[in-house]
Every structure is written in C-alpha cells, then in structure tokens.
Design a protein around this motif. Sequence first.
Motif, mmCIF file in Angstrom:
data_model
loop_
_atom_site.group_PDB
_atom_site.id
_atom_site.type_symbol
_atom_site.label_atom_id
_atom_site.label_comp_id
_atom_site.label_asym_id
_atom_site.label_seq_id
_atom_site.Cartn_x
_atom_site.Cartn_y
_atom_site.Cartn_z
ATOM 1 N N GLU A 48 -27.746 -45.028 21.245
ATOM 2 C CA GLU A 48 -27.574 -46.428 21.640
ATOM 3 C C GLU A 48 -26.155 -46.916 21.324
ATOM 4 O O GLU A 48 -25.491 -47.524 22.154
ATOM 5 C CB GLU A 48 -28.579 -47.343 20.907
ATOM 6 N N ARG A 49 -25.714 -46.619 20.097
ATOM 7 C CA ARG A 49 -24.378 -47.103 19.704
ATOM 8 C C ARG A 49 -23.299 -46.400 20.524
ATOM 9 O O ARG A 49 -22.316 -46.993 20.925
ATOM 10 C CB ARG A 49 -24.167 -46.876 18.212
ATOM 11 N N ARG A 50 -23.521 -45.114 20.788
ATOM 12 C CA ARG A 50 -22.576 -44.354 21.610
ATOM 13 C C ARG A 50 -22.484 -44.981 23.009
ATOM 14 O O ARG A 50 -21.389 -45.215 23.521
ATOM 15 C CB ARG A 50 -23.081 -42.912 21.716
ATOM 16 N N ALA A 51 -23.661 -45.295 23.584
ATOM 17 C CA ALA A 51 -23.686 -45.867 24.933
ATOM 18 C C ALA A 51 -23.005 -47.238 24.953
ATOM 19 O O ALA A 51 -22.342 -47.607 25.920
ATOM 20 C CB ALA A 51 -25.127 -45.981 25.422
ATOM 21 N N ALA A 52 -23.163 -47.981 23.861
ATOM 22 C CA ALA A 52 -22.564 -49.319 23.804
ATOM 23 C C ALA A 52 -21.074 -49.255 23.455
ATOM 24 O O ALA A 52 -20.407 -50.289 23.391
ATOM 25 C CB ALA A 52 -23.309 -50.160 22.770
ATOM 26 N N GLY A 53 -20.584 -48.055 23.202
ATOM 27 C CA GLY A 53 -19.163 -47.906 22.864
ATOM 28 C C GLY A 53 -18.847 -48.325 21.440
ATOM 29 O O GLY A 53 -17.683 -48.525 21.091
#
Length: 478
Positions: free
Chosen positions: A428-433
């Motif tokens: 999730e954090r990766r996708a949100a940058g």
Amino acid sequence: MTAFRDLRHYVDNLTARLGQDEVKVVRGADWDLEIGCITELGAEAEGPALMFDDIPGYPSGFRVFTNFMGTPARTAVALGLPPDTPKLDIVRAWQGMSRRLEPTPPVEVATGPVLENVLEDDKVDLTAFPTPRWHDGDGGRYIGTACMVLARDPDTGWVNAGTYRACVQGRDRLSLWMLGNRHARAIATKYWQRGKPCPIAVVVGQDPILSTAAAMAAPAGVSEYDLAGGLRGAPVEVLRLASGIPVPAHAEIVIEGEMPPLDEESVLEGPFGEWTGYYTHSGQETVVRVRRILHRDDPIILGAPPMIPTVPAGDQAVPLYSASVTWEHLESSGVQNVRGVWAYARQLMMVVSIEQTGAGDAMHALLAAAGRKRSGGMERYFVVVDEDIDITDINHVLWAIFTRVDPGRSVHLLRTPTTAIDPRLSPERRAAGDMTMGIVLIDACKPFAWKDQYPRANRFSDAYRTEIRERWRAALPL
Ligand SMILES: Cc1cc2nc3c(=O)[nH]c(=O)nc-3n(C[C@H](O)[C@H](O)[C@H](O)COP(=O)(O)O)c2cc1C
C-alpha cells in the motif's frame, strides 16, 4: 597502497601474503546454483576466496572468482595494508586515504590483455561464459554483480562508472537495472533525448579498488576512474573504445554495446536475490544491445552475489567504506572524541563509539550519524556506545544495548526516506509513493551525569587478558 594492475595481480597477492590456502580452486561445480551455494557457505564460514574452474559445459580456464574481499584480512590486502591490520584501523586507514586522495586520471595505452580475444558480429555470444545462476529464485544468470558499468557524458566527456546488476538475456542482449538516481541513467537520458542510443561498456573482472570505486557515490562530473587512480596511487591504464569510453586494459571481460530508450526496447529483469537478503525488484528494464565482447585468455568472471547481509564475509568493502564516510561526517559535524565507527549488515546498523565529554555528546553523535544517511539509503539502526566497547565485536555492542539502555528514554524513532528494495515497505505504501521507513537511534552510553558511578564491569582488562594469554599460551589455547 599497492596499485594492483588487475584482478590476477590481486589474487597473486592474496596467496603471496596470506598463504596458498587463501584462494581455493574449486573444480567441477555447476554454474546452475552450485557455485552460488558454495559461495554462500564459504562466506558464512569466513573461508577462503574461491576460484571456480572446470565448470561443466565450458572450456577449462573460463573461471568465476567469488568471496574476493569479504574478510578483514583480504580487505586489508586489497587496500595495501598489512593483512593483520586491526579492523578499526582498516576503517581509519581508509578515511586517511580518502582525505589525502588526489584524483588521478587514467592513462591511455595502445593495447592490453583484454584485446586477446575480440568477438564481433555473429561471434558475439554472452552465453560463451560460465555465468552462474546465483540463487534459486533468480530470474536469470547475472554476469554483472561486482561489475563496472561505464557511460560517457555526450556534452562534457565525463566518464561515469557504477555497479548495476547485469543479467544475460541472450547471445547479444544484457539487461541492466539502474535505480532512478543513478548517473548512467542520467547520461543515457541525454542520448535518448537526442534520439540516440547510449553507448555503454560493462567491465566484468577488475581489481578490488576499481570495483570499490565503481560503487562509490562520487558526485556528477567526477570520474570513479580518477578516484581509483588516486586511491591506489597510480593511474588506471585504459584503452579507448570507438564510442570514446575508456575501459581498463587489464580487465577480464568487457561487454560493449548501446542502450536504447526503454520505450524502444526493454526486457523483463529480475527478480534477483538482493543484498537485503530478499527478492524484491522485477520489471521491464533497460537493455544493452551487445556489439562487441573483449576478453582475456582464460577469463575470470568476478562474482559478488548478494547474501543475507549479516554474513560476515559476504560482500566487498561496502561496510568499511560506509563506516569511514560516517566517521568523516561525524568529525566534520563537530562530534567530539569519536573513537570508532563500525557498520553491521552492510550498513543496516551503524555503531559509533565516543569518549563522552558532556551530557549531549551521545545524542549529537546519533543525530550526526543519521544525518549522513543518503537519500534512499537503508541505514536503519544507529547506536552510540562508550569507548570501552569493542564496536567490531557484535557481542560487545549487544552487551551495551542490553545493559546501558533505558528503553523508555534512550531509544528514539524518526522517519526518513528508504529505498525501493526495502522489504518492509508495504504494498500500500509503495503504491502510494510513501517510500519512507522508521529509523532507530539508540543511546547505549552510560548516562553522562553519573557515568563514574556506573557499576564496574566484571570483564578482565585487555592488558591482563593479554598477559594471561602469553603466560598460558603453551598449556591452553586461549
Ligand atoms: C555489489 C553492488 C551491487 C549494486 N547493484 C546495483 C544495482 O543493481 N542497481 C543500482 O542502481 N545500484 C546498484 N548498486 C549501487 C551503486 O553501484 C552505487 O550507488 C553507485 O554509487 C552508483 O553509481 P552512480 O552514482 O555513478 O550512478 C550496487 C552496489 C554494489 C556495491
């Protein structure tokens, strides 16, 4: 500093200075996982450097060399120091060398052993080399693990060297994985913006100083060749390719080609067992269209496959380099009385020892050490200890953490940028940058205010231990 001419010169020095057993020749191991697993087991045992020969399916003499620098003794030899140099003195020597370093540009020569074999046109064949598949989850055979990728700025002529993993993708195709801020990517972008592919040379098999320099974070415009020349005290001898890129005349293998923009050609790269000890990255990445391969007779692939980062002999000089750079940073930040800096698990844990002169010294050291963390670096734990702790011994560091830390007061959490291969970044954090991660600052020093009343340690003094060792040497193996 010994100016090793090439990898072979370094290998000869290892045996000359540390004995024949320092380099073990292993015959008959398979390129498919066997070489990788033997390398891992050997590194875990802090064993000798390994020279694999007679690799099934390949000509005798086509070799793979691993565990080339992992132990303190081999690192000392690589830096031209006595093999028994104490660990912290290696870091200190490195710091001194870096301070005195005078960039020394390479010298061009007309010929060199790398021209012993020149493969062109339909003779170009990367599969001619016994490239290992290092880990069982790897998506290919990585010829470049400790390689030097060279690119030349089309405007200024600046030659950049970087270590970026290189996977064989066919007879004339190699993939490179370069993170976004890498200099070769910036140089390539200049060519791509002009509608041209970027000329590239990948060096596989060079001396340890060149290998180390390639992985150093030199600023844009500074060539790692010049740093390597300065570190070893003699210029690197290079041959100039038609593309204008200089390559080491004594390299084992040079792969020459051009890198088109990603939207013209790309290939699925990865996964690859990374230095964190996990597989994380895989994706469409840049390709080198190989035009020419140069190699010496009986070429040696220099291999530094990543392993879990706590393996003591698992890598080249990254931890020592990180420690010396952090030490330098602490001193230039005004931290008083730094007694040493040591890096564990590559640089996942940085440990600093200081001789406290005031109540704020420990925190100052922690903040300064964390401040050195490069954008995208993965230093996670910063620990400061008193000068009586041997920071090169993990058991001593743990003893300090377990007995001098008041967890409610001595541990501080901050948040800083991390890297794309951080295994703890959630999807999730990766996708949100949100590429950030917590870091931990641990003050494991005796509290300055009552330092002198801290309970006395029951461990014998170093002086008395040495005396006892000497006196009882014949009777007991101590
Ligand atoms: C053994 C080793 C392997 C590395 N592999 C990669 C890699 O695959 N991709 C990458 O972008 N950086 C990799 N790095 C880090 C870069 O080499 C390093 O950040 C270097 O300073 C980059 O050079 P540049 O600043 O000139 O681009 C590796 C470093 C080492 C020591």
